[in-house]
Design an enzyme around this catalytic site. Structure first.
Site, short mmCIF file in Angstrom:
data_model
loop_
_atom_site.label_atom_id
_atom_site.label_comp_id
_atom_site.label_asym_id
_atom_site.label_seq_id
_atom_site.Cartn_x
_atom_site.Cartn_y
_atom_site.Cartn_z
N LYS A 126 0.86 -1.19 0.00
CA LYS A 126 0.00 0.00 0.00
C LYS A 126 0.89 1.23 0.00
O LYS A 126 2.02 1.17 0.51
CB LYS A 126 -0.87 0.02 1.26
CG LYS A 126 -2.14 0.81 1.10
CD LYS A 126 -3.26 -0.05 0.54
CE LYS A 126 -4.48 0.73 0.21
NZ LYS A 126 -5.61 -0.17 -0.13
N ASP A 166 -6.95 4.15 -4.55
CA ASP A 166 -7.62 4.01 -3.25
C ASP A 166 -8.27 5.39 -3.02
O ASP A 166 -8.46 6.13 -3.99
CB ASP A 166 -6.62 3.63 -2.15
CG ASP A 166 -7.29 3.11 -0.88
OD1 ASP A 166 -7.72 1.95 -0.85
OD2 ASP A 166 -7.42 3.89 0.10
N1 GLU Z 1 -7.38 0.05 -2.92
C1 GLU Z 1 -8.11 -1.14 -3.26
C2 GLU Z 1 -8.16 -2.07 -2.07
O1 GLU Z 1 -8.19 -1.61 -0.94
C3 GLU Z 1 -7.64 -1.78 -4.55
C4 GLU Z 1 -6.21 -2.16 -4.62
C5 GLU Z 1 -5.75 -2.67 -5.99
O2 GLU Z 1 -6.56 -2.77 -6.91
O3 GLU Z 1 -4.57 -2.97 -6.09
O4 GLU Z 1 -8.23 -3.27 -2.18
#
Ligand code: GLU
Length: 445
Positions: A126, A166
């Site tokens: 992340k 996100d």
């Molecule tokens: N931010 C999204 C999550 O919390 C998607 C992450 C992604 O597609 O890599 O899963």
């Protein structure tokens, strides 16, 4: 709390001070998996819990950019590469004033197990920044994204780390980030997901988190021989996840009576139908407006600076940020007849809220299971990019639906307690065992 959990958490908190969201996310998983760790000598010998809670790598960097007035601005950028046992690090980027290292560690930790549950080869990561796009011009957002990528590009790659969106990072930001990555590397690869449909993106990626959460709700209700048809539903949030949840709930015959944003909650007892949803999407995604305008246009009640938890419903989808549904609000929902709660966001329910739901035997789906459809479809985007082709809408939707069904089945298998399914334990245990076994197979690294 067992003695073993207490000791483990005390060490973790001492080692990672001032990171309450990270402590909270770890605590929840450790509560679920400690009985397994205690009875599996291989997990203890390999110090899996200690290793899985320590990111493989943390990057923190300066992001300088110039605003429209010619003033230099400085933000802080991060990428937390949590775990690569199952595949390249994978997870979104969050741009919001509340972003700290601790917030991103919590999100990366959740992501690791969520990604494991999808069954696709993705590790957990992340990243993001304390940059807030509210009130910034497109050109300011572009200059910020370019500066952010000027450092991040050297740490990511289609087989290394694949960021996505996100909170605060949508199609516009992914476009600017991708453009700069491509320029710096001179390579057109699937290094980011959530790309535009004409340049490597996957159909259904935008809709996937909301659709997936709704498919998950459908599976939970089906266990009781029930469905979303005729159910009164409330959704918190008004972003990508919330609005695509509304869309799918409508399609499956439910009635969504509330959504909310920063300014407050709309209460529309007639339901947010397709026309109203189209208006809301335009308002939120293109005009970047406020839900107050919805209330004025459709002459509905508007609960100023409030969330919808006081409104009676059968099913609730918390789709806003973390810790936005507390113990008292959970109890009120239960009292008003809510019997199914599906987290579209990451950790939107506080620990007191989760306990209230589980004690009342509410069907409660944690984010790492219920909102996995977004990252799962990112995994499908990676697969399409690697094959240099694009699947049709039907094909992606069917795969997404299949993945959500399979996550549900896994949660039931690992979380069944007599007649009740504890989806929190189910998701945590299934995700943990998969990552732990891969870590053991790959040695002490
Ligand atoms: N931010 C999204 C999550 O919390 C998607 C992450 C992604 O597609 O890599 O899963």
């Amino acid at each position: 709390m067992s003695k073993a959990v207490e000791t483990f958490m005390a060490d973790l908190i001492a080692k990672n001070p001032s990171e309450p969201q990270f402590h909270q996310a770890v605590h929840e998983v450790v509560e679920s998996v400690m009985p397994i760790v205690e009875t599996t000598p291989a997990f203890r010998q390999a110090k899996i819990l200690e290793r899985i809670t320590e990111p493989e790598r943390v990057l923190m960097f300066r992001v300088p950019w110039v605003d429209d007035k010619g003033q230099v601005q400085v933000n802080r950028g991060f990428r937390v590469q949590l775990n690569s046992a199952l595949g390249p690090y994978k997870g979104g980027l969050r741009f919001h004033s509340t972003v700290t290292l601790g917030v991103l560690k919590f999100l990366g930790f959740e992501q690791t197990f969520k990604n494991a549950l999808t069954g696709l080869p993705m590790g957990g990561g992340k990243g993001g920044s304390d940059f807030d796009a509210r009130g910034k011009s497109d050109m300011e957002v572009m200059r910020f994204c370019q500066s952010f990528m000027m450092e991040l590009f050297r740490h990511i790659g289609p087989d290394t780390d694949v960021p996505a969106g996100d909170l605060g990072v949508g199609g516009r930001e992914i476009g600017y980030l991708f453009g700069m990555y491509k320029k710096l590397r001179n390579e057109f690869t699937g290094v980011l997901t959530g790309k535009g449909l004409d340049w490597g993106g996957s159909l259904i990626r935008t809709e996937a988190t909301g659709y997936g959460a709704t498919y998950f709700a459908q599976e939970m209700l089906a266990v009781r021989g029930d469905s979303l048809k005729g159910k009164t539903v409330i959704v918190s949030g008004a972003g990508n996840v919330a609005l695509h949840t509304v869309e799918k709930v409508n399609e499956l015959g439910g009635k969504v009576v509330s959504i909310c944003d920063y300014d407050g909650a709309v209460h529309d007892p007639d339901g947010i139908d397709a026309d109203k949803l189209a208006y809301t999407k335009e308002l939120v995604f293109n005009k970047r407006g406020s839900l107050k305008q919805y209330a004025e246009k459709y002459k509905t009640a508007f609960l100023e600076r409030a969330q919808p938890w006081t409104i009676p419903c059968d099913v609730a989808f918390p789709c806003a940020a973390e810790n936005t549904l507390n113990g008292d609000q959970a109890k009120l929902l239960i009292k008003n007849g809510c019997f199914c709660v599906v987290e579209g966001a990451n950790m939107p329910t506080t620990p007191e809220g989760v306990t209230a739901f589980l004690e009342a035997k509410v069907l409660f789906a944690p984010g790492k299971a219920a909102n996995a459809g977004g990252v799962a479809t990112s995994g499908l985007e990676m697969a399409q990019n690697a094959m240099h082709l694009s699947w049709g809408r039907e094909e992606v939707d069917q795969r997404l639906h299949g993945i959500m069904k399979s996550i549900h089945k896994t949660c039931v298998e690992y979380g069944k307690e007599g007649n009740f399914v504890n989806y929190v334990d189910g998701a945590n245990r299934a995700g943990f065992i998969k990552v732990a076994n891969a870590m053991i197979a790959q040695g002490i690294v």
